[in-house]
Scaffold this motif. Structure first.
Motif, mmCIF file in Angstrom:
data_model
loop_
_atom_site.group_PDB
_atom_site.id
_atom_site.type_symbol
_atom_site.label_atom_id
_atom_site.label_comp_id
_atom_site.label_asym_id
_atom_site.label_seq_id
_atom_site.Cartn_x
_atom_site.Cartn_y
_atom_site.Cartn_z
ATOM 1 N N MET A 1 40.926 6.052 -9.070
ATOM 2 C CA MET A 1 41.477 6.236 -7.587
ATOM 3 C C MET A 1 41.072 4.968 -6.716
ATOM 4 S SD MET A 1 42.270 9.398 -5.011
ATOM 5 C CE MET A 1 43.074 10.091 -6.351
ATOM 6 N N GLY A 2 39.996 4.503 -6.995
ATOM 7 C CA GLY A 2 39.593 3.691 -5.969
ATOM 8 C C GLY A 2 39.042 4.286 -4.910
ATOM 9 N N GLY A 3 38.577 3.282 -3.753
ATOM 10 C CA GLY A 3 37.943 3.948 -2.731
ATOM 11 C C GLY A 3 36.613 3.703 -2.703
ATOM 12 N N GLY A 4 35.898 4.015 -1.599
ATOM 13 C CA GLY A 4 34.460 3.839 -1.581
ATOM 14 C C GLY A 4 33.953 4.145 -0.085
ATOM 15 N N TRP A 5 33.032 3.714 0.434
ATOM 16 C CA TRP A 5 32.367 4.284 1.872
ATOM 17 C C TRP A 5 33.074 3.400 2.915
ATOM 18 C CZ3 TRP A 5 30.417 2.081 6.292
ATOM 19 C CH2 TRP A 5 30.027 2.879 7.033
ATOM 20 N N ASN A 6 33.617 4.411 3.861
ATOM 21 C CA ASN A 6 34.052 4.028 5.121
ATOM 22 C C ASN A 6 33.837 4.978 6.230
ATOM 23 O OD1 ASN A 6 36.217 5.845 5.185
ATOM 24 N ND2 ASN A 6 37.714 3.946 4.055
ATOM 25 N N ALA A 26 43.788 24.779 -1.032
ATOM 26 C CA ALA A 26 43.344 23.742 -0.132
ATOM 27 C C ALA A 26 44.776 22.892 0.460
ATOM 28 C CB ALA A 26 42.295 22.931 -0.326
ATOM 29 N N LEU A 27 44.547 22.440 1.803
ATOM 30 C CA LEU A 27 45.575 21.178 2.158
ATOM 31 C C LEU A 27 44.963 20.131 2.582
ATOM 32 C CD1 LEU A 27 48.626 20.627 2.775
ATOM 33 C CD2 LEU A 27 48.356 21.853 4.641
ATOM 34 N N ASP A 28 45.063 19.108 2.245
ATOM 35 C CA ASP A 28 44.662 17.986 2.764
ATOM 36 C C ASP A 28 45.910 17.143 3.671
ATOM 37 O OD1 ASP A 28 43.636 15.539 3.479
ATOM 38 O OD2 ASP A 28 43.289 14.594 1.660
ATOM 39 N N VAL A 29 45.864 17.159 4.749
ATOM 40 C CA VAL A 29 46.961 16.624 5.623
ATOM 41 C C VAL A 29 46.743 15.130 6.240
ATOM 42 C CG1 VAL A 29 47.916 16.885 7.926
ATOM 43 C CG2 VAL A 29 47.310 18.814 6.658
ATOM 44 N N GLY A 30 47.738 14.116 5.833
ATOM 45 C CA GLY A 30 47.504 13.035 5.838
ATOM 46 C C GLY A 30 46.561 12.325 4.932
ATOM 47 N N THR A 31 46.684 12.715 3.665
ATOM 48 C CA THR A 31 45.946 12.341 2.630
ATOM 49 C C THR A 31 45.730 10.721 2.368
ATOM 50 O OG1 THR A 31 45.154 13.093 0.368
ATOM 51 C CG2 THR A 31 47.611 12.612 0.889
ATOM 52 N N GLY A 32 46.552 10.126 2.607
ATOM 53 C CA GLY A 32 46.473 8.666 2.382
ATOM 54 C C GLY A 32 46.332 8.454 0.915
ATOM 55 N N ASP A 33 45.130 7.776 0.844
ATOM 56 C CA ASP A 33 44.585 7.460 -0.802
ATOM 57 C C ASP A 33 44.248 8.648 -1.647
ATOM 58 O OD1 ASP A 33 44.907 4.297 -0.666
ATOM 59 O OD2 ASP A 33 43.596 4.685 1.197
ATOM 60 N N GLY A 34 44.136 9.852 -0.970
ATOM 61 C CA GLY A 34 43.875 10.784 -1.611
ATOM 62 C C GLY A 34 42.710 11.293 -2.023
ATOM 63 N N LEU A 35 41.460 10.612 -1.436
ATOM 64 C CA LEU A 35 40.141 10.573 -1.944
ATOM 65 C C LEU A 35 39.427 11.957 -1.296
ATOM 66 C CD1 LEU A 35 38.893 6.955 -0.850
ATOM 67 C CD2 LEU A 35 39.864 7.891 -3.235
ATOM 68 N N LEU A 36 40.044 12.523 -0.240
ATOM 69 C CA LEU A 36 39.607 13.908 0.088
ATOM 70 C C LEU A 36 40.197 14.917 -0.920
ATOM 71 C CD1 LEU A 36 37.908 15.711 1.835
ATOM 72 C CD2 LEU A 36 39.791 15.773 3.421
ATOM 73 N N ALA A 37 41.550 14.821 -0.944
ATOM 74 C CA ALA A 37 42.263 15.565 -1.882
ATOM 75 C C ALA A 37 41.557 15.645 -3.113
ATOM 76 C CB ALA A 37 43.701 15.276 -2.252
ATOM 77 N N ALA A 38 41.189 14.497 -3.752
ATOM 78 C CA ALA A 38 40.306 14.421 -5.201
ATOM 79 C C ALA A 38 39.148 15.238 -4.956
ATOM 80 C CB ALA A 38 40.203 13.120 -5.592
ATOM 81 N N ARG A 59 50.297 6.216 -6.125
ATOM 82 C CA ARG A 59 49.394 5.826 -6.703
ATOM 83 C C ARG A 59 48.244 6.681 -7.005
ATOM 84 N NH1 ARG A 59 49.993 1.516 -2.947
ATOM 85 N NH2 ARG A 59 48.376 2.197 -1.779
ATOM 86 N N ALA A 60 48.054 7.756 -6.053
ATOM 87 C CA ALA A 60 47.170 8.673 -6.108
ATOM 88 C C ALA A 60 47.550 9.656 -7.104
ATOM 89 C CB ALA A 60 47.051 9.527 -4.728
ATOM 90 N N ARG A 61 49.140 10.191 -7.253
ATOM 91 C CA ARG A 61 49.468 11.018 -8.268
ATOM 92 C C ARG A 61 49.239 10.634 -9.528
ATOM 93 N NH1 ARG A 61 54.073 11.166 -6.657
ATOM 94 N NH2 ARG A 61 53.909 12.878 -5.515
ATOM 95 N N ARG A 62 49.038 9.318 -9.884
ATOM 96 C CA ARG A 62 48.791 8.720 -11.405
ATOM 97 C C ARG A 62 47.318 8.938 -11.673
ATOM 98 N NH1 ARG A 62 52.175 4.427 -9.510
ATOM 99 N NH2 ARG A 62 50.535 2.977 -8.839
ATOM 100 N N THR A 63 46.364 8.840 -10.607
ATOM 101 C CA THR A 63 45.025 8.972 -11.089
ATOM 102 C C THR A 63 44.616 10.735 -10.959
ATOM 103 O OG1 THR A 63 44.161 8.622 -8.798
ATOM 104 C CG2 THR A 63 44.286 6.746 -10.301
ATOM 105 N N ARG A 64 45.249 11.333 -10.136
ATOM 106 C CA ARG A 64 44.940 12.901 -9.980
ATOM 107 C C ARG A 64 46.134 13.783 -10.361
ATOM 108 N NH1 ARG A 64 39.310 14.414 -8.916
ATOM 109 N NH2 ARG A 64 40.231 16.532 -9.461
ATOM 110 N N PRO A 65 46.693 13.794 -11.498
ATOM 111 C CA PRO A 65 47.978 14.702 -11.634
ATOM 112 C C PRO A 65 47.539 16.163 -11.142
ATOM 113 C CG PRO A 65 47.137 14.012 -13.797
ATOM 114 C CD PRO A 65 46.298 13.038 -12.637
#
Length: 196
Positions: A1-6, A26-38, A59-65
């Motif tokens: 999924m990519g991502g890192g520290w920010n 759980a519900l992740d609101v404004g998930t963006g790249d989906g890192l918190l959801a993952a 993009r997020a769906r492809r990495t965490r179906p």
């Protein structure tokens, strides 16, 4: 999924530490790249992640179906009320038109005995905020150098609709018993437990 520290991923731990024992949804609101959801999915069996940006969600769906990715507006999308054991939002509520209404909506989605956690951004006003900003600037330099800084896909906002004090006032008026904390990396947290 990519991502890192920010500054946003730095605060995932605040959300993860608030997940109630035995949480099933759980519900992740404004998930963006989906890192918190993952991260939530690693702890909670059923995670729904909602965002307006359908391309980022694809993009997020492809990495965490194994996450239920929803393209929509949390304020109007027909999510089932009182059905999420943990509702989380990082750096999203300042994009919504009315903070009080947004917090009420997120509280409505939180199941009885569940927890709502908002990590947000606000404007500084006054010496205490400015002192915290200095600490945050130093912390950012150290962590960006040691962990590498990753820029997320969400739009960057430089001016926020509320000061930290205003956010705290709105939150305490809207969510009785909410716990407020100001963090050095230009963030605050609101943690609220829904009555059982």
């Amino acid at each position: 999924m990519g991502g890192g520290w920010n500054h946003n991923t730095h605060h995932h731990r605040v959300v993860l530490d608030a997940v109630p024992a035995g949480a099933r949804t759980a519900l992740d609101v404004g998930t963006g790249d989906g890192l918190l959801a993952a991260d939530l999915r690693d702890r909670v069996p059923r995670v729904t992640a909602i965002d307006l940006d359908a391309a980022v969600l694809a993009r997020a769906r492809r990495t965490r179906p194994d996450v239920d990715w929803v393209a929509g507006d949390v304020l109007t999308h027909p999510l089932p009320p009182a059905s999420f054991d943990i509702v989380a939002s990082i750096a999203t509520v300042h994009h919504l038109p009315d903070l009080g209404a947004a917090l009420r909506r997120l509280a409505e989605l939180t199941a009885p005995g569940g927890v709502l956690v908002v990590i947000g951004c606000a404007d500084s006003a006054g010496p205490a905020d400015l002192a915290m900003d200095v600490v945050g600037a130093v912390q950012h330099r150290v962590l960006a150098r040691t962990r590498g800084f990753w820029q997320h896909s969400a739009p960057v906002v430089m001016a926020f609709p509320h000061t930290y004090a205003e956010v705290r006032h709105i939150a305490t008026a809207t969510l009785p018993g909410v716990r407020w904390r100001r963090w050095p990396l230009f963030r605050y947290s609101l943690t609220w437990s829904a009555p059982a």
